[in-house]
Scaffold this motif. Structure first.
Motif, PDB file in Angstrom:
ATOM      1  N   PHE A 208       0.847  -1.194   0.000  1.00 36.57           N
ATOM      2  CA  PHE A 208       0.000   0.000   0.000  1.00 36.57           C
ATOM      3  C   PHE A 208       0.880   1.240   0.000  1.00 36.57           C
ATOM      4  CE2 PHE A 208      -2.210  -3.340   2.404  1.00 36.57           C
ATOM      5  CZ  PHE A 208      -3.318  -3.517   1.596  1.00 36.57           C
ATOM      6  N   THR A 209       0.333   2.344  -0.486  1.00 37.54           N
ATOM      7  CA  THR A 209       1.049   3.615  -0.484  1.00 37.54           C
ATOM      8  C   THR A 209       0.183   4.682   0.170  1.00 37.54           C
ATOM      9  OG1 THR A 209       0.219   4.204  -2.676  1.00 37.54           O
ATOM     10  CG2 THR A 209       2.328   3.055  -2.589  1.00 37.54           C
ATOM     11  N   VAL A 210       0.811   5.782   0.545  1.00 37.40           N
ATOM     12  CA  VAL A 210       0.085   6.905   1.140  1.00 37.40           C
ATOM     13  C   VAL A 210      -0.983   7.361   0.153  1.00 37.40           C
ATOM     14  CG1 VAL A 210       0.288   9.301   1.901  1.00 37.40           C
ATOM     15  CG2 VAL A 210       2.013   7.619   2.583  1.00 37.40           C
ATOM     16  N   GLY A 211      -2.195   7.517   0.654  1.00 31.47           N
ATOM     17  CA  GLY A 211      -3.323   7.943  -0.167  1.00 31.47           C
ATOM     18  C   GLY A 211      -4.244   6.810  -0.563  1.00 31.47           C
ATOM     19  N   ASP A 212      -3.805   5.555  -0.404  1.00 31.35           N
ATOM     20  CA  ASP A 212      -4.672   4.417  -0.727  1.00 31.35           C
ATOM     21  C   ASP A 212      -5.847   4.355   0.234  1.00 31.35           C
ATOM     22  OD1 ASP A 212      -3.085   3.561  -2.806  1.00 31.35           O
ATOM     23  OD2 ASP A 212      -2.196   1.876  -1.714  1.00 31.35           O
ATOM     24  N   THR A 213      -7.024   4.050  -0.294  1.00 34.04           N
ATOM     25  CA  THR A 213      -8.203   3.811   0.537  1.00 34.04           C
ATOM     26  C   THR A 213      -8.256   2.313   0.809  1.00 34.04           C
ATOM     27  OG1 THR A 213      -9.361   5.671  -0.447  1.00 34.04           O
ATOM     28  CG2 THR A 213     -10.707   4.053   0.710  1.00 34.04           C
ATOM     29  N   VAL A 214      -8.297   1.965   2.092  1.00 34.52           N
ATOM     30  CA  VAL A 214      -8.227   0.564   2.495  1.00 34.52           C
ATOM     31  C   VAL A 214      -9.373   0.213   3.441  1.00 34.52           C
ATOM     32  CG1 VAL A 214      -5.727   0.376   2.212  1.00 34.52           C
ATOM     33  CG2 VAL A 214      -6.653   1.134   4.392  1.00 34.52           C
ATOM     34  N   GLN A 215      -9.694  -1.078   3.471  1.00 33.85           N
ATOM     35  CA  GLN A 215     -10.665  -1.596   4.434  1.00 33.85           C
ATOM     36  C   GLN A 215      -9.909  -2.487   5.403  1.00 33.85           C
ATOM     37  OE1 GLN A 215     -14.075  -3.625   2.850  1.00 33.85           O
ATOM     38  NE2 GLN A 215     -15.202  -3.294   4.736  1.00 33.85           N
ATOM     39  N   ILE A 216     -10.233  -2.376   6.675  1.00 30.97           N
ATOM     40  CA  ILE A 216      -9.533  -3.129   7.706  1.00 30.97           C
ATOM     41  C   ILE A 216     -10.172  -4.506   7.841  1.00 30.97           C
ATOM     42  CG2 ILE A 216      -8.890  -3.154  10.142  1.00 30.97           C
ATOM     43  CD1 ILE A 216      -9.216   0.036   9.840  1.00 30.97           C
ATOM     44  N   THR A 217      -9.342  -5.541   7.791  1.00 32.45           N
ATOM     45  CA  THR A 217      -9.830  -6.916   7.877  1.00 32.45           C
ATOM     46  C   THR A 217      -9.321  -7.622   9.123  1.00 32.45           C
ATOM     47  OG1 THR A 217      -7.957  -7.716   6.575  1.00 32.45           O
ATOM     48  CG2 THR A 217      -9.951  -7.136   5.363  1.00 32.45           C
ATOM     49  N   GLY A 218      -8.443  -6.979   9.860  1.00 31.84           N
ATOM     50  CA  GLY A 218      -7.853  -7.587  11.058  1.00 31.84           C
ATOM     51  C   GLY A 218      -8.813  -7.566  12.239  1.00 31.84           C
ATOM     52  N   PRO A 219      -8.360  -8.031  13.401  1.00 34.44           N
ATOM     53  CA  PRO A 219      -9.228  -8.145  14.577  1.00 34.44           C
ATOM     54  C   PRO A 219      -9.625  -6.808  15.215  1.00 34.44           C
ATOM     55  CG  PRO A 219      -6.990  -8.737  15.144  1.00 34.44           C
ATOM     56  CD  PRO A 219      -7.022  -8.537  13.652  1.00 34.44           C
ATOM     57  N   THR A 220      -8.876  -5.747  14.933  1.00 31.08           N
ATOM     58  CA  THR A 220      -9.176  -4.433  15.490  1.00 31.08           C
ATOM     59  C   THR A 220      -9.801  -3.551  14.416  1.00 31.08           C
ATOM     60  OG1 THR A 220      -7.270  -4.622  16.950  1.00 31.08           O
ATOM     61  CG2 THR A 220      -8.191  -2.431  16.666  1.00 31.08           C
ATOM     62  N   MET A 221     -10.939  -2.956  14.710  1.00 29.26           N
ATOM     63  CA  MET A 221     -11.622  -2.006  13.817  1.00 29.26           C
ATOM     64  C   MET A 221     -12.066  -2.663  12.498  1.00 29.26           C
ATOM     65  SD  MET A 221      -9.176   1.289  14.542  1.00 29.26           S
ATOM     66  CE  MET A 221     -10.335   2.574  14.148  1.00 29.26           C
ATOM     67  N   THR A 222     -12.370  -3.933  12.541  1.00 29.47           N
ATOM     68  CA  THR A 222     -12.760  -4.693  11.349  1.00 29.47           C
ATOM     69  C   THR A 222     -13.908  -4.022  10.605  1.00 29.47           C
ATOM     70  OG1 THR A 222     -12.114  -6.711  12.472  1.00 29.47           O
ATOM     71  CG2 THR A 222     -13.513  -6.966  10.543  1.00 29.47           C
ATOM     72  N   GLY A 223     -13.765  -3.923   9.289  1.00 30.66           N
ATOM     73  CA  GLY A 223     -14.811  -3.365   8.438  1.00 30.66           C
ATOM     74  C   GLY A 223     -14.713  -1.882   8.205  1.00 30.66           C
ATOM     75  N   ASN A 224     -13.964  -1.170   9.031  1.00 28.02           N
ATOM     76  CA  ASN A 224     -13.811   0.273   8.838  1.00 28.02           C
ATOM     77  C   ASN A 224     -13.003   0.557   7.576  1.00 28.02           C
ATOM     78  OD1 ASN A 224     -15.071   1.673  11.124  1.00 28.02           O
ATOM     79  ND2 ASN A 224     -13.612   0.505  12.341  1.00 28.02           N
ATOM     80  N   VAL A 225     -13.290   1.685   6.968  1.00 23.28           N
ATOM     81  CA  VAL A 225     -12.584   2.123   5.762  1.00 23.28           C
ATOM     82  C   VAL A 225     -11.832   3.402   6.102  1.00 23.28           C
ATOM     83  CG1 VAL A 225     -12.863   2.935   3.393  1.00 23.28           C
ATOM     84  CG2 VAL A 225     -14.303   1.086   4.255  1.00 23.28           C
ATOM     85  N   GLY A 226     -10.587   3.477   5.654  1.00 28.49           N
ATOM     86  CA  GLY A 226      -9.782   4.661   5.924  1.00 28.49           C
ATOM     87  C   GLY A 226      -8.739   4.877   4.851  1.00 28.49           C
ATOM     88  N   THR A 227      -7.862   5.830   5.107  1.00 26.10           N
ATOM     89  CA  THR A 227      -6.824   6.212   4.155  1.00 26.10           C
ATOM     90  C   THR A 227      -5.453   6.017   4.782  1.00 26.10           C
ATOM     91  OG1 THR A 227      -8.301   7.877   3.236  1.00 26.10           O
ATOM     92  CG2 THR A 227      -5.970   8.102   2.711  1.00 26.10           C
ATOM     93  N   VAL A 228      -4.553   5.399   4.042  1.00 27.45           N
ATOM     94  CA  VAL A 228      -3.173   5.247   4.504  1.00 27.45           C
ATOM     95  C   VAL A 228      -2.528   6.634   4.509  1.00 27.45           C
ATOM     96  CG1 VAL A 228      -0.910   4.240   4.013  1.00 27.45           C
ATOM     97  CG2 VAL A 228      -2.991   2.906   3.574  1.00 27.45           C
TER      98      VAL A 228
END
Length: 56
Positions: free
Chosen positions: A4-24
């Motif tokens: 991933f690079t700065v500015g990528d929009t990602v969805q969290i799949t790990g055990p913390t904050m699962t399902g949230n969408v954010g920006t690197v």
């Protein structure tokens, strides 16, 4: 650490904050983690395995 690079929009799949969408916003190459901002007041570090590119 080219997943991933700065500015990528990602969805969290790990055990913390699962399902949230954010920006690197930072790549910590030494710790091999990505800082992801979810809201202006919420951000956290995640490994590449805990993230996936967000596709709407």
């Amino acid at each position: 650490m080219d997943t991933f690079t700065v500015g990528d929009t990602v969805q969290i799949t790990g055990p913390t904050m699962t399902g949230n969408v954010g920006t690197v916003i930072w790549v910590d190459e030494k710790a091999e983690r990505y800082l992801v901002r979810i809201t202006p007041a919420t951000q956290n570090y995640f490994t590449a395995a805990e993230l996936e590119l967000f596709r709407s």
